[in-house]
Design a protein around this motif. Structure first.
Motif, PDB file in Angstrom:
ATOM      1  N   GLU A  26       0.831  -1.203   0.000  1.00 14.65           N
ATOM      2  CA  GLU A  26       0.000   0.000   0.000  1.00 14.65           C
ATOM      3  C   GLU A  26       0.868   1.257   0.000  1.00 14.65           C
ATOM      4  OE1 GLU A  26      -3.386   2.211   2.820  1.00 14.65           O
ATOM      5  OE2 GLU A  26      -2.730   0.157   3.265  1.00 14.65           O
ATOM      6  N   LYS A  27       1.889   1.268   0.846  1.00 13.97           N
ATOM      7  CA  LYS A  27       2.786   2.421   0.903  1.00 13.97           C
ATOM      8  C   LYS A  27       3.556   2.589  -0.407  1.00 13.97           C
ATOM      9  CE  LYS A  27       2.258   4.294   4.982  1.00 13.97           C
ATOM     10  NZ  LYS A  27       1.832   5.714   5.132  1.00 13.97           N
ATOM     11  N   ARG A  28       3.988   1.466  -1.007  1.00 15.56           N
ATOM     12  CA  ARG A  28       4.719   1.562  -2.270  1.00 15.56           C
ATOM     13  C   ARG A  28       3.819   2.118  -3.373  1.00 15.56           C
ATOM     14  NH1 ARG A  28       9.266   0.555  -4.504  1.00 15.56           N
ATOM     15  NH2 ARG A  28      10.141  -0.319  -2.598  1.00 15.56           N
ATOM     16  N   ALA A  29       2.560   1.713  -3.389  1.00 14.25           N
ATOM     17  CA  ALA A  29       1.622   2.256  -4.378  1.00 14.25           C
ATOM     18  C   ALA A  29       1.475   3.769  -4.196  1.00 14.25           C
ATOM     19  CB  ALA A  29       0.272   1.559  -4.257  1.00 14.25           C
ATOM     20  N   GLN A  30       1.426   4.214  -2.952  1.00 14.19           N
ATOM     21  CA  GLN A  30       1.339   5.647  -2.680  1.00 14.19           C
ATOM     22  C   GLN A  30       2.606   6.368  -3.136  1.00 14.19           C
ATOM     23  OE1 GLN A  30       0.558   5.841   1.523  1.00 14.19           O
ATOM     24  NE2 GLN A  30      -1.589   5.226   1.311  1.00 14.19           N
ATOM     25  N   PHE A  31       3.750   5.730  -2.935  1.00 19.12           N
ATOM     26  CA  PHE A  31       5.008   6.326  -3.378  1.00 19.12           C
ATOM     27  C   PHE A  31       5.067   6.406  -4.902  1.00 19.12           C
ATOM     28  CE2 PHE A  31       9.387   5.459  -4.879  1.00 19.12           C
ATOM     29  CZ  PHE A  31       9.980   6.657  -4.482  1.00 19.12           C
ATOM     30  N   ASP A  32       4.664   5.327  -5.567  1.00 21.97           N
ATOM     31  CA  ASP A  32       4.694   5.299  -7.028  1.00 21.97           C
ATOM     32  C   ASP A  32       3.776   6.345  -7.644  1.00 21.97           C
ATOM     33  OD1 ASP A  32       6.526   3.242  -6.954  1.00 21.97           O
ATOM     34  OD2 ASP A  32       5.041   1.651  -7.251  1.00 21.97           O
ATOM     35  N   SER A  33       2.682   6.650  -6.949  1.00 21.93           N
ATOM     36  CA  SER A  33       1.733   7.641  -7.465  1.00 21.93           C
ATOM     37  C   SER A  33       2.089   9.065  -7.045  1.00 21.93           C
ATOM     38  CB  SER A  33       0.314   7.310  -6.993  1.00 21.93           C
ATOM     39  OG  SER A  33       0.215   7.439  -5.582  1.00 21.93           O
ATOM     40  N   ASP A  39      11.226   9.182   1.972  1.00 22.92           N
ATOM     41  CA  ASP A  39      11.393   9.173   3.433  1.00 22.92           C
ATOM     42  C   ASP A  39      10.151   8.639   4.140  1.00 22.92           C
ATOM     43  OD1 ASP A  39      13.940  10.158   3.224  1.00 22.92           O
ATOM     44  OD2 ASP A  39      13.378  12.246   3.623  1.00 22.92           O
ATOM     45  N   GLU A  40       8.983   8.862   3.574  1.00 24.69           N
ATOM     46  CA  GLU A  40       7.741   8.358   4.172  1.00 24.69           C
ATOM     47  C   GLU A  40       7.527   6.875   3.873  1.00 24.69           C
ATOM     48  OE1 GLU A  40       4.608  12.013   4.213  1.00 24.69           O
ATOM     49  OE2 GLU A  40       5.495  11.553   2.242  1.00 24.69           O
ATOM     50  N   LEU A  41       8.120   6.389   2.784  1.00 23.37           N
ATOM     51  CA  LEU A  41       8.039   4.963   2.454  1.00 23.37           C
ATOM     52  C   LEU A  41       8.992   4.140   3.313  1.00 23.37           C
ATOM     53  CD1 LEU A  41       7.259   2.516   0.625  1.00 23.37           C
ATOM     54  CD2 LEU A  41       9.007   3.320  -0.999  1.00 23.37           C
ATOM     55  N   ARG A  42      10.126   4.721   3.654  1.00 23.56           N
ATOM     56  CA  ARG A  42      11.195   3.965   4.300  1.00 23.56           C
ATOM     57  C   ARG A  42      10.790   3.275   5.600  1.00 23.56           C
ATOM     58  NH1 ARG A  42      15.125   0.732   2.992  1.00 23.56           N
ATOM     59  NH2 ARG A  42      16.593   0.494   4.697  1.00 23.56           N
ATOM     60  N   PRO A  43      10.038   3.898   6.514  1.00 25.71           N
ATOM     61  CA  PRO A  43       9.657   3.184   7.746  1.00 25.71           C
ATOM     62  C   PRO A  43       8.886   1.889   7.484  1.00 25.71           C
ATOM     63  CG  PRO A  43       9.258   5.526   7.987  1.00 25.71           C
ATOM     64  CD  PRO A  43       9.587   5.316   6.549  1.00 25.71           C
ATOM     65  N   ALA A  44       8.030   1.875   6.470  1.00 26.86           N
ATOM     66  CA  ALA A  44       7.288   0.651   6.142  1.00 26.86           C
ATOM     67  C   ALA A  44       8.243  -0.418   5.613  1.00 26.86           C
ATOM     68  CB  ALA A  44       6.208   0.956   5.107  1.00 26.86           C
ATOM     69  N   GLU A  45       9.228  -0.009   4.803  1.00 27.47           N
ATOM     70  CA  GLU A  45      10.217  -0.967   4.291  1.00 27.47           C
ATOM     71  C   GLU A  45      11.015  -1.570   5.442  1.00 27.47           C
ATOM     72  OE1 GLU A  45      11.199   0.880  -0.150  1.00 27.47           O
ATOM     73  OE2 GLU A  45      12.403   1.507   1.576  1.00 27.47           O
TER      74      GLU A  45
END
Length: 403
Positions: A26-33, A39-45
């Motif tokens: 879900e977070k990656r989809a938000q990043f891709d869009s 930086d906001e994707l990294r904590p989920a990774e």
């Protein structure tokens, strides 16, 4: 009987990519869009990597990866970080060679456009490819386990095969050898840096080498006027150039499979792109490619028989991919054991004769491919994946109780 290899690979292996949790997708989809930043994707990774490393430890796997959770595709890392390459979001389809099985497969699925990384200028490594991945995984493990981290990396010929004569501008490089000289230099620099950080186990992911087993691709190359034998030899030379001078205690493996793509129009597992046993490439693969081990797809008949293993030298290891990562059904453990013994029998009567016991200790087992070659993953659940890996660990423990 002492082991012939004390370094990785281990008896029970997995092939690097693992299923991403829903919150990461879900977070990656938000990043891709463009909705969130890196930086906001990294904590989920990081959370997902922590969980998958813990799962691998709980399952009893000695080799540990980060699941490729910071990547979209398994081959990310190299060409998106190399100076001289540019991301092209809409490459004309005629610049993808029809004889290459995966590009032909995408065209069959009516892809209207495709993105790629294309060489535009002189190639040079000015930043690390995989340092951040390795360093974060290392931070999650005690120092004595750092040597067990396996880092999966992109094949050096990845974009060359798929783009053929469009692989590089002729006013930048006049020959394949010139083009690959700069790529090989970049890999040598990367490997040296990874080694300095403590990395001792790398795995090249290379379905392209297995494509040279495909009669369909070889026929397509011949029709297009491409010398497949010359190209295969070129790629082997490139690998050896990439690995020139690598430290003796760094284990290097290469993984060959025939595709593991989950097409949007399919609901019955991952799509494979090619067929054909290793017979056509076995002599060169096992004797001329300067790696320590081979991770080979062997979950279906399309990979052929174990006969090509008769060319395996005594000082190398083969990891038999006996468990599929495409479907949830579990393999029969007794059949897996029988297949390992069959492979050992063939190796023992190979070009270099050895006892069956010696051959047996040159073998490890794994799934035939990763569980998520791209971020969406295959048609298996997290529980299916865990059960598959438990099976590999269980069977390995019963086969090699002295390991």
């Amino acid at each position: 009987m002492p082991l012939l290899h004390l370094q990785p690979p281990f008896r029970a292996e997995h092939l690097g990519s693992l299923r991403r949790p829903a919150y990461l997708l879900e977070k990656r989809a938000q990043f891709d869009s463009g909705e969130i930043s890196r930086d906001e994707l990294r904590p989920a990774e990081e959370k997902a990597i922590q969980e998958i490393v813990q799962l691998q430890k709980e399952l009893g796997l000695k080799a540990v990866t980060d699941g490729e959770f910071t990547r979209h595709m398994f081959f990310d890392g190299v060409f998106n970080n190399l100076d001289g390459f540019e991301h092209i979001p809409d490459v004309p389809l005629e610049r993808f060679m029809d004889y290459v099985p995966d590009t032909a497969g995408f065209k069959e699925l009516n892809f209207k456009k495709a993105d790629s990384y294309m060489c535009k200028s002189k190639i040079k490594r000015t930043k690390s490819f995989y340092r951040a991945e390795f360093e974060y995984t290392k931070s999650l493990l005690p120092s004595e386990k750092h040597k067990d981290i396996k880092l999966t990396i992109c094949a050096p010929e990845w974009f060359h095969l798929r783009h053929g004569p469009y692989a590089y501008p002729l006013d930048v490089y006049k020959t394949d050898e010139e083009y690959f000289a700069d790529i090989s230099r970049a890999y040598r620099e990367e490997i040296a840096e990874l080694y300095s950080l403590g990395c001792r186990n790398i795995q090249f992911d290379d379905p392209l080498l297995a494509y040279f087993c495909s009669e369909k691709m070889l026929a397509g190359m011949k029709e297009a006027g491409v010398d497949s034998e010359r190209l295969l030899q070129l790629y082997i030379n490139v690998y050896n150039d990439c690995l020139e001078g690598r430290p003796a205690d760094m284990n290097v493996g290469v993984h060959l499979c025939r595709g593991n793509f989950k097409a949007r129009s399919q609901h019955s597992g991952g799509r494979h792109f090619s067929e054909g046993g290793y017979d056509r490439i076995a002599v060169k693969l096992f004797n001329e490619l300067n790696v320590d081990c081979y991770y080979l797809e062997y979950d279906t008949e399309r990979a052929g028989t174990f006969e090509p293993l008769k060319h395996l030298p005594k000082h190398k290891t083969v990891v038999l991919g006996l468990v599929t990562s495409k479907f949830p059904q579990l393999e029969d453990p007794e059949e897996m054991k029988q297949r390992v013994h069959s492979a050992a029998e063939i190796i023992s009567h190979g070009v270099e004769s050895r006892t069956k016991a010696e051959a047996f200790h040159q073998i490890c087992i794994s799934p035939q491919c990763g569980f998520a070659s791209h971020s969406l993953g295959n048609e298996v659940t997290d529980e299916d994946m865990a059960n598959k890996l438990k099976l590999v660990v269980k069977v390995a423990g019963e086969l090699w109780s002295d390991a």
